[in-house]
Structures are given as structure tokens and as C-alpha cells.
Scaffold this motif. Sequence first.
Motif, PDB file in Angstrom:
ATOM      1  N   SER A   1       0.725  -1.481  -0.256  1.00  0.00           N
ATOM      2  CA  SER A   1      -0.217  -0.452  -0.015  1.00  0.00           C
ATOM      3  C   SER A   1       1.230   1.180   0.008  1.00  0.00           C
ATOM      4  CB  SER A   1      -0.971   0.135   1.088  1.00  0.00           C
ATOM      5  OG  SER A   1      -1.983  -1.105   1.404  1.00  0.00           O
ATOM      6  N   ILE A   2       2.295   1.104   0.950  1.00  0.00           N
ATOM      7  CA  ILE A   2       2.358   2.351   0.610  1.00  0.00           C
ATOM      8  C   ILE A   2       3.964   2.947  -0.504  1.00  0.00           C
ATOM      9  CG2 ILE A   2       5.253   2.779   1.684  1.00  0.00           C
ATOM     10  CD1 ILE A   2       3.875   1.900   4.268  1.00  0.00           C
ATOM     11  N   LEU A   3       3.959   1.539  -1.153  1.00  0.00           N
ATOM     12  CA  LEU A   3       4.315   1.570  -2.692  1.00  0.00           C
ATOM     13  C   LEU A   3       3.152   2.176  -3.387  1.00  0.00           C
ATOM     14  CD1 LEU A   3       6.579  -1.947  -3.097  1.00  0.00           C
ATOM     15  CD2 LEU A   3       6.883  -0.183  -1.574  1.00  0.00           C
ATOM     16  N   THR A   4       2.138   1.591  -3.485  1.00  0.00           N
ATOM     17  CA  THR A   4       1.137   2.693  -3.945  1.00  0.00           C
ATOM     18  C   THR A   4       0.821   3.828  -3.964  1.00  0.00           C
ATOM     19  OG1 THR A   4       0.091   0.022  -4.591  1.00  0.00           O
ATOM     20  CG2 THR A   4      -1.146   2.395  -4.913  1.00  0.00           C
ATOM     21  N   ALA A   5       0.703   4.139  -2.670  1.00  0.00           N
ATOM     22  CA  ALA A   5       0.682   5.618  -2.390  1.00  0.00           C
ATOM     23  C   ALA A   5       1.965   6.689  -2.887  1.00  0.00           C
ATOM     24  CB  ALA A   5       0.271   5.914  -1.207  1.00  0.00           C
ATOM     25  N   GLU A   6       2.990   6.356  -2.909  1.00  0.00           N
ATOM     26  CA  GLU A   6       4.277   6.364  -2.843  1.00  0.00           C
ATOM     27  C   GLU A   6       3.760   6.429  -4.732  1.00  0.00           C
ATOM     28  OE1 GLU A   6       6.888   8.433  -2.132  1.00  0.00           O
ATOM     29  OE2 GLU A   6       6.393   7.719  -0.219  1.00  0.00           O
ATOM     30  N   HIS A   7       3.300   6.031  -5.464  1.00  0.00           N
ATOM     31  CA  HIS A   7       3.895   6.480  -6.672  1.00  0.00           C
ATOM     32  C   HIS A   7       2.544   7.242  -7.388  1.00  0.00           C
ATOM     33  CE1 HIS A   7       7.314   3.353  -8.695  1.00  0.00           C
ATOM     34  NE2 HIS A   7       6.163   2.514  -7.812  1.00  0.00           N
ATOM     35  N   CYS A   8       1.846   7.697  -6.216  1.00  0.00           N
ATOM     36  CA  CYS A   8       0.997   8.093  -6.788  1.00  0.00           C
ATOM     37  C   CYS A   8       0.768   9.758  -6.794  1.00  0.00           C
ATOM     38  CB  CYS A   8      -0.617   8.068  -5.754  1.00  0.00           C
ATOM     39  SG  CYS A   8      -1.481   6.725  -7.138  1.00  0.00           S
ATOM     40  N   LYS A   9       2.074   9.946  -5.999  1.00  0.00           N
ATOM     41  CA  LYS A   9       2.612  11.865  -5.238  1.00  0.00           C
ATOM     42  C   LYS A   9       2.917  12.497  -6.312  1.00  0.00           C
ATOM     43  CE  LYS A   9       4.528  10.681  -0.082  1.00  0.00           C
ATOM     44  NZ  LYS A   9       5.825  11.098   0.236  1.00  0.00           N
ATOM     45  N   ARG A  10       1.948  13.803  -5.762  1.00  0.00           N
ATOM     46  CA  ARG A  10       1.489  14.558  -6.921  1.00  0.00           C
ATOM     47  C   ARG A  10       3.400  14.949  -7.097  1.00  0.00           C
ATOM     48  NH1 ARG A  10       2.686  19.629  -5.190  1.00  0.00           N
ATOM     49  NH2 ARG A  10       1.958  18.681  -2.880  1.00  0.00           N
ATOM     50  N   GLU A  11       4.410  15.072  -6.298  1.00  0.00           N
ATOM     51  CA  GLU A  11       5.857  15.622  -6.243  1.00  0.00           C
ATOM     52  C   GLU A  11       6.642  14.667  -7.044  1.00  0.00           C
ATOM     53  OE1 GLU A  11       5.591  14.940  -2.051  1.00  0.00           O
ATOM     54  OE2 GLU A  11       4.212  15.027  -3.677  1.00  0.00           O
ATOM     55  N   ARG A  12       5.885  13.485  -6.797  1.00  0.00           N
ATOM     56  CA  ARG A  12       7.050  12.733  -7.985  1.00  0.00           C
ATOM     57  C   ARG A  12       7.231  12.849  -9.387  1.00  0.00           C
ATOM     58  NH1 ARG A  12       9.962   8.776  -5.567  1.00  0.00           N
ATOM     59  NH2 ARG A  12       8.264   9.046  -3.004  1.00  0.00           N
ATOM     60  N   LEU A  13       4.910  12.374  -9.788  1.00  0.00           N
ATOM     61  CA  LEU A  13       4.822  12.225 -10.956  1.00  0.00           C
ATOM     62  C   LEU A  13       5.134  13.739 -12.282  1.00  0.00           C
ATOM     63  CD1 LEU A  13       1.129  10.684 -10.341  1.00  0.00           C
ATOM     64  CD2 LEU A  13       3.364  10.026 -11.281  1.00  0.00           C
ATOM     65  N   PHE A  14       5.159  15.010 -11.354  1.00  0.00           N
ATOM     66  CA  PHE A  14       5.409  16.597 -11.659  1.00  0.00           C
ATOM     67  C   PHE A  14       6.358  16.448 -11.885  1.00  0.00           C
ATOM     68  CE2 PHE A  14       0.074  17.745 -11.550  1.00  0.00           C
ATOM     69  CZ  PHE A  14      -0.400  17.025 -11.707  1.00  0.00           C
ATOM     70  N   HIS A  15       7.925  15.856 -10.660  1.00  0.00           N
ATOM     71  CA  HIS A  15       8.936  15.763 -11.251  1.00  0.00           C
ATOM     72  C   HIS A  15       9.513  15.779 -12.695  1.00  0.00           C
ATOM     73  CE1 HIS A  15      12.518  16.739  -9.649  1.00  0.00           C
ATOM     74  NE2 HIS A  15      13.394  15.790 -10.378  1.00  0.00           N
ATOM     75  N   ASN A  16       9.211  14.875 -13.021  1.00  0.00           N
ATOM     76  CA  ASN A  16       9.315  13.532 -14.394  1.00  0.00           C
ATOM     77  C   ASN A  16       8.762  13.956 -14.702  1.00  0.00           C
ATOM     78  OD1 ASN A  16      11.291  12.980 -12.186  1.00  0.00           O
ATOM     79  ND2 ASN A  16      10.291  10.179 -11.997  1.00  0.00           N
ATOM     80  N   GLN A  17       7.923  14.396 -14.472  1.00  0.00           N
ATOM     81  CA  GLN A  17       6.855  14.843 -16.596  1.00  0.00           C
ATOM     82  C   GLN A  17       6.156  16.526 -15.531  1.00  0.00           C
ATOM     83  OE1 GLN A  17       4.697  10.669 -17.388  1.00  0.00           O
ATOM     84  NE2 GLN A  17       5.021  11.034 -15.483  1.00  0.00           N
ATOM     85  N   PRO A  18       6.817  17.443 -16.033  1.00  0.00           N
ATOM     86  CA  PRO A  18       5.939  18.961 -16.131  1.00  0.00           C
ATOM     87  C   PRO A  18       5.057  19.539 -17.100  1.00  0.00           C
ATOM     88  CG  PRO A  18       8.655  19.028 -16.454  1.00  0.00           C
ATOM     89  CD  PRO A  18       8.421  17.135 -16.220  1.00  0.00           C
ATOM     90  N   ASP A  19       5.285  18.613 -18.072  1.00  0.00           N
ATOM     91  CA  ASP A  19       4.688  19.497 -19.171  1.00  0.00           C
ATOM     92  C   ASP A  19       3.204  18.377 -19.325  1.00  0.00           C
ATOM     93  OD1 ASP A  19       6.618  21.292 -19.842  1.00  0.00           O
ATOM     94  OD2 ASP A  19       8.076  19.934 -20.847  1.00  0.00           O
ATOM     95  N   TRP A  20       3.297  17.474 -18.667  1.00  0.00           N
ATOM     96  CA  TRP A  20       2.100  16.848 -19.299  1.00  0.00           C
ATOM     97  C   TRP A  20       0.533  17.132 -18.896  1.00  0.00           C
ATOM     98  CZ3 TRP A  20      -2.928  15.339 -16.327  1.00  0.00           C
ATOM     99  CH2 TRP A  20      -2.760  16.524 -15.301  1.00  0.00           C
ATOM    100  N   LEU A  21       0.220  18.698 -19.123  1.00  0.00           N
ATOM    101  CA  LEU A  21      -0.761  19.330 -19.560  1.00  0.00           C
ATOM    102  C   LEU A  21      -0.870  19.362 -20.826  1.00  0.00           C
ATOM    103  CD1 LEU A  21      -0.953  21.070 -16.410  1.00  0.00           C
ATOM    104  CD2 LEU A  21      -2.988  19.762 -17.188  1.00  0.00           C
ATOM    105  N   GLU A  22       0.410  19.636 -21.868  1.00  0.00           N
ATOM    106  CA  GLU A  22       0.151  19.936 -23.340  1.00  0.00           C
ATOM    107  C   GLU A  22      -0.497  18.880 -23.782  1.00  0.00           C
ATOM    108  OE1 GLU A  22       4.288  20.275 -24.335  1.00  0.00           O
ATOM    109  OE2 GLU A  22       4.249  22.132 -22.946  1.00  0.00           O
TER     110      GLU A  22
END
Length: 209
Positions: A186-207
Motif C-alpha cells: 500500500s505504501i508503494l502504491t501511495a508513493e507512486h501516486c504522489k503529486r510531486e513525484r509524478l510532476f517532477h518527472n513529467q512537468p509538461d503533462w498538461l500539454e
Amino acid sequence: MGIDSKGKGLLIVLSGPSGAGKGTVCSALRKRVSETELIYSVSATTRQPRQGEVDGVNYFFKTRDEFEGMIDRGELLEWARYVDNYYGTPRRFVEEQLNQGRDVLLEIEVQGAKQVKERFPEGVFIFLLPPSLDELRSRILERGTETEETVKDRMNVAVDELEQVYHYDYVVVNDRVESACGRVRSILTAEHCKRERLFHNQPDWLEGL
């Protein structure tokens, strides 16, 4: 452009006092999660291979000069010396797996985890607790290989190690292996869903929306 919910893998550091059940919980995780998603960290060592052990699978077997060179070049996340042999975690292996999107599980003692946190603070640090000190003592006694004096020494060390719990991100109580394994997942699932982790690697995802 869509967003990749997996991205780079996580380094999961699981530690705790002797008798907390680290090895048992890690074995349970490895049976329940595919190696394409979670891989067990392979350590480097200077000890001789035992029968059936394979270089790069069980350990990376190194000469003393090779290992000491890795120390000097900063190529280890952590290392220690036990009974005239070196043991350590190669940074390169861990980073290669993480870059391929795999989570890497590192089962390690408290002192080693402290070294890893200094060199790899972005890791996920989980402290495995026994249900109680009485239960911890019972688990150590159940091994049947410890003298009363050794048990006393191990308990004293465990109390010191328990004080390090405040340096960890999560605490999992190992009351039952299945439950503890589920909490770690459950911890691993939550960590992969963290906003800062997702957006740090994909800052232009809204394009492109």
C-alpha cells in the motif's frame, strides 16, 4: 500528452531490529510482486561464492581491491565489514533498475539505512516494528541458537535501533506477515501516486489536453 503513472522506480529501504522479520516480509513481497515491477537489491561482497551462488544474481563477487576501489570512488550506497569480508550496495545496479521503472527493495540494518539516506534521500524508508518487545524477545529465542547473554545483548541493540524510527518515512508493525506485506504494498502504491513525484518527472503533462 498523457501522464505516466509509473515512471521511474522507487528505492524502498526496509529495516528494523533483528527479530522484526525483515527477511520474512521481503520474501513474501517477492512472491507477490512480479520482478518486472519489484526487484531485490543485489549486494557486492568480497567473500567467496558458496555452492550454487551465481555472480550478479546472489551477489556481485569482488576482490578486496575491487571493493575498496568502489568505496573510494563513491560507488556504494552503503557498505560494512563483517568477519573480514566487505558487503555493500552498488549504486549503479540500483540506479539502472530504477531508470527502467522497477522498484528496488533493499533489506538492510539500521546503520546501513542511515548511510543510504545520506546518499539517496529520495528513497522510501520503512521501519519494520515487532508487535512488542516481548514478542521480539520470543522471536529471537525461537531461533534456538542464542544464549541468554546473547539474547540480552541483542535486545539492548534492538532498543537502540528502535530509537532511530523517527528517521523513517513509514512504520509497519509486523504482527502478521500477510498484513505487514499488504501495508508495504500500500505504501508503494501511495508513493507512486504522489503529486510531486509524478510532476517532477513529467512537468509538461498538461500539454495537448
